[in-house]
Design an enzyme around this catalytic site. Structure first.
Site, PDB file in Angstrom:
ATOM      1  N   CYS A  75      49.596  82.577 -20.129  1.00 51.40           N
ATOM      2  CA  CYS A  75      48.583  81.873 -20.921  1.00 51.40           C
ATOM      3  C   CYS A  75      47.847  82.917 -21.749  1.00 51.40           C
ATOM      4  O   CYS A  75      47.274  83.858 -21.175  1.00 51.40           O
ATOM      5  CB  CYS A  75      47.624  81.159 -19.973  1.00 51.40           C
ATOM      6  SG  CYS A  75      46.186  80.440 -20.794  1.00 51.40           S
ATOM      7  N   CYS A 190      49.918  81.101 -28.198  1.00 46.06           N
ATOM      8  CA  CYS A 190      49.571  80.186 -27.100  1.00 46.06           C
ATOM      9  C   CYS A 190      50.916  79.809 -26.489  1.00 46.06           C
ATOM     10  O   CYS A 190      51.847  79.452 -27.220  1.00 46.06           O
ATOM     11  CB  CYS A 190      48.870  78.942 -27.636  1.00 46.06           C
ATOM     12  SG  CYS A 190      48.714  77.624 -26.410  1.00 46.06           S
TER      13      CYS A 190
HETATM   14  N1  DGL Z   1      48.752  77.851 -22.742  1.00 47.58           N
HETATM   15  C1  DGL Z   1      47.472  78.368 -23.012  1.00 47.58           C
HETATM   16  C2  DGL Z   1      47.503  79.599 -23.903  1.00 47.58           C
HETATM   17  O1  DGL Z   1      48.506  80.272 -23.954  1.00 47.58           O
HETATM   18  C3  DGL Z   1      46.244  77.544 -23.149  1.00 47.58           C
HETATM   19  C4  DGL Z   1      46.214  76.143 -23.602  1.00 47.58           C
HETATM   20  C5  DGL Z   1      44.876  75.510 -23.270  1.00 47.58           C
HETATM   21  O2  DGL Z   1      44.656  75.229 -22.089  1.00 47.58           O
HETATM   22  O3  DGL Z   1      44.050  75.331 -24.182  1.00 47.58           O
HETATM   23  O4  DGL Z   1      46.542  79.952 -24.527  1.00 47.58           O
END
Ligand code: DGL
Length: 264
Positions: A75, A190
């Site tokens: 993440c 993301c």
């Molecule tokens: N998958 C996450 C990232 O890489 C976050 C998405 C979220 O919860 O807003 O930032």
């Protein structure tokens, strides 16, 4: 090190699957625990203080329970805010996820690149630092889209997402920036966004998209080199902190080798 010790993948939702996929390709027998902090989803609209407090505490609890060999914070939002805090809180290796700005700068002909992430990620000093170090001669546009995160979740929950919806979620972030029409390479900063790569490519013909998932998979393989693994792939497990997900999402998880799904 027991062969059964898992690699623990952590994200707010399903985004970490974009890192799990290439990791399984390199380490097919790796035991996997995938944790989605769905109780606090989405991270991208939360404050730095909330994420910096929540992620290390939750990871400490998960490490205690699952005894992983390695933690992957799959993440960008959690990594760009809380990676140092998580490393300080845990006594095992923690791999983070950072925007592939260096790769984008190397590819851009126009010298205008975009960092497409959550609102929380694109405002981090971490992004400024990578831009200064690796893209000093590029204009770097920051484009935060929480809508695109939702669309990735929708797709994994079985809904067909159209390129038009994807374009509507992303284009306003280019329109409000000088040079926004000259971006030729976009960093998917993301982990949810590579799950929409086909739709992004269809929505933005001629744009290149880069992300760090294959590099992270190689890093995981490097850090676990020489360690014992089971002879055959055990069924992967997923844990959702906000209760069991829908049946259609559980079906998508199966495609990533996850056959047991539970709630924390
Ligand atoms: N998958 C996450 C990232 O890489 C976050 C998405 C979220 O919860 O807003 O930032």
């Amino acid at each position: 090190m027991s062969p059964d010790a898992p690699i623990l993948f952590f994200d707010s939702g399903v985004g970490g699957l974009s890192v799990l996929g290439p990791t399984r390709a390199l380490l097919p027998c790796a035991p996997i625990v995938y944790v989605a902090d769905s109780a606090a989803f989405p991270y991208g609209t939360r404050s730095e203080a909330e994420i910096a407090a929540r992620v290390p505490a939750l990871l400490a609890q998960l490490v205690d329970r699952f005894k992983p060999r390695l933690v992957v914070i799959a993440c960008n939002t959690a990594s760009t805010i809380a990676l140092d805090h998580a490393r300080a809180a845990l006594d095992i290796s923690v791999v983070g996820t950072v925007p592939a700005i260096k790769t984008a700068a190397a590819l851009s002909k126009n010298r205008v690149i975009a960092v497409l992430g959550t609102d929380a990620t694109v405002r981090q000093p971490y992004v400024d630092d990578l831009s200064h170090r690796f893209a000093a001669d590029c204009v770097v546009i920051r484009n935060g889209s929480s809508r695109l995160v939702e669309l990735a979740e929708d797709k994994m929950a079985g809904r067909a997402v159209s390129p038009q919806e994807v374009r509507a979620a992303v284009q306003p972030g280019f329109d409000r920036e000088p040079f926004g029409d000259a971006v030729d390479v976009t960093v998917l900063a993301c982990t949810h966004f590579p799950l929409l790569l086909d739709e992004l490519v269809a929505a933005f013909p001629g744009m290149d998209f880069v992300d760090g998932s294959h590099g992270i998979a190689r890093r995981i393989a490097h850090l676990t080199r020489g360690q014992p693994w089971p002879d055959a792939a055990p069924p992967g497990k997923a844990i959702f902190t906000g209760g069991l997900p829908s049946e259609s999402l559980i079906a998508s998880l199966c495609q990533f080798g996850i056959e047991e799904v539970g709630a924390l």
